[in-house]
Enzyme design. Structure first.
Site, PDB file in Angstrom:
ATOM      1  N   PHE A 154      18.626  30.795  19.784  1.00  0.00           N
ATOM      2  CA  PHE A 154      17.391  30.907  20.746  1.00  0.00           C
ATOM      3  C   PHE A 154      18.136  31.675  22.113  1.00  0.00           C
ATOM      4  O   PHE A 154      19.342  31.438  22.524  1.00  0.00           O
ATOM      5  CB  PHE A 154      17.308  29.435  21.445  1.00  0.00           C
ATOM      6  N   GLU A 155      17.231  32.136  22.979  1.00  0.00           N
ATOM      7  CA  GLU A 155      17.416  32.585  24.409  1.00  0.00           C
ATOM      8  C   GLU A 155      18.491  33.535  24.385  1.00  0.00           C
ATOM      9  O   GLU A 155      19.233  33.719  25.423  1.00  0.00           O
ATOM     10  CB  GLU A 155      17.758  31.346  25.318  1.00  0.00           C
ATOM     11  N   GLY A 156      18.610  34.395  23.458  1.00  0.00           N
ATOM     12  CA  GLY A 156      19.616  35.417  23.335  1.00  0.00           C
ATOM     13  C   GLY A 156      20.899  34.731  22.607  1.00  0.00           C
ATOM     14  O   GLY A 156      21.353  33.553  22.775  1.00  0.00           O
TER      15      GLY A 156
ATOM     16  N   ARG B  92      17.869  29.779  29.371  1.00  0.00           N
ATOM     17  CA  ARG B  92      19.355  29.377  28.941  1.00  0.00           C
ATOM     18  C   ARG B  92      19.876  28.139  29.379  1.00  0.00           C
ATOM     19  O   ARG B  92      20.385  27.408  28.913  1.00  0.00           O
ATOM     20  CB  ARG B  92      20.215  30.796  29.080  1.00  0.00           C
TER      21      ARG B  92
END
Length: 589
Positions: free
Chosen positions: A399-401, A261
């Site tokens: 992306f990434e959560g 993140r």
């Protein structure tokens, strides 16, 4: 300087001189940035169209060239072929690679979520076996967490791992989806449940029998990066390839996502600078009504706001890089409990990583969108790169959560840390309740940024006021009140962003004087005031959802006391900022 506790910014102030900012870059940092820029200009830009068509051989060839320059080993210890650079250096590489568009994602997935699980959680044997080849670019890495039925709910994964009777292998079965670099990766970091319950991590090699790759996904953007499913059918993975321990997969997954993140935010920073530069240049070239469109105030306003958000994001990203450097420096990579050390050090700033990710992805979307608008009809044409930046930017909020998940994580992580006694949140909230019963003295401000410093302090009190009310009303059921949590998260994001920009500008003034900080001062003034207005609205919305009648009127009365401020001529300030951007034709600090 004492170590800064993750999340403590919402209740404590730091000495702004201790905050890492781009003005602190050393000659070595600038050299690393220049090396990255030269690599992109020399190797990627001339082959941009070919990269965008997703040529596997070219991607691997360029990956090896990046490895030759040391760009793949910045965060890998020297014992395994890496450079063991600080997080500021690796962040500079990440930011400067964004001009490589899709290839930047190829590198990012390889060096970040693909390689770092082995760096931080691998055994000595695993590090010696895999890291040198990953650092050189001889082999490419991929991270395999998402499944067709489990995206945000990562722990709901169905991929299974069963130990063979002889205890020599884990047999993996399942499918992973949306795997970056899957088309050509040699090494896969795969998450699976041992015995259906114990979430664990494995290093899977492409050559292992039963490993197969599905077709490339046809994506909206990032077309030059590989995105395929990974299929595992009775894949016999040696027990030596279990990463860390059985049942510790969630600690690896979530902490690597935290770093992912943060790195995503750094990438958004670089892309924002690129979009701003091409928009400013276009605005100076495009003639309408006999004038350059850059001379029209509404175009200038867009450029000023694009530049301001980029300045704020840059301040946040390098502040966070400094925090990571402080925490990860304590990790002993030769220690037998390096996994626990790494998990603890990374988790310390999980909240800040989520904040960077949400703000960065939404800042880039804003900048890219305004960039297309400045280009007009040409912004909709593929010949102009702003069109690609616009398409490519959209994935970052997923992306990434997703940003929604991260908005829930931000206050959720803070409350959990408070319950463990790691941060004095509850004590500060109780003290504030007593303070708010007393009359608030009138304030007068004379010095530069004095009022903005006061507004930052009031913003923190507003968060405590709203947060205390939410915890008192909902207690253990607060996690179900997602709208309230989202508002709390947005207040925290705004506070971190305001503070990062404000403290950076104060630091510039302290070191170089006000005369050399005029643009930074103008950006800080507009951003702090506009953010503070948003905080007031978020607080009103949250309080209105929790109370009504006389109680709500009383809370609004208190809120009004906390939100008093003088007006600001933001139109004039934005014209000043725009003039700097238009003259420079690029991002201006």
């Amino acid at each position: 300087m004492s170590k800064i506790i993750g999340g403590s910014f919402i209740i404590e102030d730091i000495n702004f001189l201790d905050m890492v900012t781009p003005e602190d870059f050393t000659d070595e940092h600038r050299m690393i940035a220049k090396t990255t820029e030269d690599f992109v200009a020399g190797e990627i830009t001339p082959r941009d169209e070919e990269v965008e068509k997703l040529n596997y051989d070219l991607s691997l060839q360029l990956l090896r060239k990046a490895g030759d320059l040391g760009l793949l080993g910045a965060e890998v210890p020297e014992a395994y072929g890496g450079l063991n650079l600080d997080k500021v250096s690796s962040t500079l590489i990440n930011e400067r690679l964004t001009k490589a568009a899709s290839f930047a994602l190829t590198v990012g997935a390889h060096v970040g979520i693909g390689t770092l699980p082995i760096v931080y959680f691998g055994s000595e044997e695993q590090k010696q076996k895999y890291l040198p080849a990953l650092v050189s670019g001889e082999k490419a890495a991929a991270y395999c967490l998402t499944e067709p039925s489990s995206g945000s709910d990562a722990l709901g994964a169905k991929t299974s791992a069963k130990l063979t009777d002889d205890g020599k292998f884990y047999v993996l079965n399942g499918a992973k989806q949306f795997i970056t670099n899957a088309g050509f990766a040699n090494i896969f970091i795969v998450y699976a449940k041992v015995n259906g319950t114990e979430f664990s991590t494995f290093i899977v090699e492409r050559t292992m029998k039963g490993v197969s790759i599905g077709l490339e996904e046809k994506k909206m953007g990032i077309k030059g990066s590989s995105t395929c499913p990974l299929i595992l059918e009775d894949v016999h993975v040696p027990v030596e390839n279990l990463l860390w321990e059985v049942g510790k997969g969630h600690l690896i997954a979530f902490n690597i996502l935290n770093i992912g993140r943060f790195k995503l935010a750094a990438g958004c920073l670089g892309a924002s600078k690129d979009a701003l530069e091409m928009s400013a240049k276009y605005a100076n070239e495009r003639m309408q009504f006999g004038r350059k469109i850059s001379s029209f105030p509404l175009i200038g306003k867009k450029l000023a706001e694009m530049n301001t958000r980029t300045y704020v994001l840059e301040s946040m990203v390098y502040r966070t890089a400094g925090l990571f450097d402080e925490g990860l420096n304590e990790v002993d990579h030769t220690s037998p409990n390096v996994g626990y050390q790494s998990a603890k050090a990374i988790a310390e700033y999980a909240l800040e990583c989520s904040i960077n990710k949400v703000f960065g992805s939404e800042a880039l979307d804003f900048v890219a969108d305004e960039g297309v608008q400045i280009h007009g009809g040409y912004g909709f044409i593929q010949e102009y790169k702003i069109e690609r930046i616009y398409r490519d930017s959209r994935i970052n909020r997923i992306f990434e959560g997703t940003n929604e998940i991260n908005r829930l994580l931000i206050p959720g992580t803070l409350v959990k840390r408070a319950m463990k006694g790691e941060i004095a949140l509850l004590q500060k909230a109780m003290a504030l309740q007593a303070e708010l019963l007393q009359p608030i003295p009138s304030q007068s401000f004379e010095g530069t940024l004095d009022q903005e410093t006061h507004l930052l302090a009031m913003a923190k009190k507003i968060f405590l006021m709203v947060g205390a009310q939410a915890v008192q009303k909902y207690q253990m059921k607060l996690e179900h009140e997602q709208e309230i949590l989202s508002n709390m998260a947005d207040i925290m994001i705004a506070v971190f962003a305001m503070e990062s920009a404000l403290f950076r500008t104060k630091k510039i003034i302290a070191k170089s004087g006000e005369a050399k900080a005029q643009n930074a001062i103008a950006m800080t003034l507009t951003f702090v005031h506009e953010s503070f207005d948003q905080i007031e609205q978020l607080a009103k919305e949250a309080l209105s959802a929790m109370e009504s009648g006389d109680t709500l009127r009383t809370q609004f009365s208190v809120l009004k006391k906390l939100t008093k401020k003088s007006s600001l001529n933001s139109i004039e300030l934005k014209r000043q900022i725009a003039a700097q951007v238009i003259t420079a034709e690029k991002y201006v600090r």
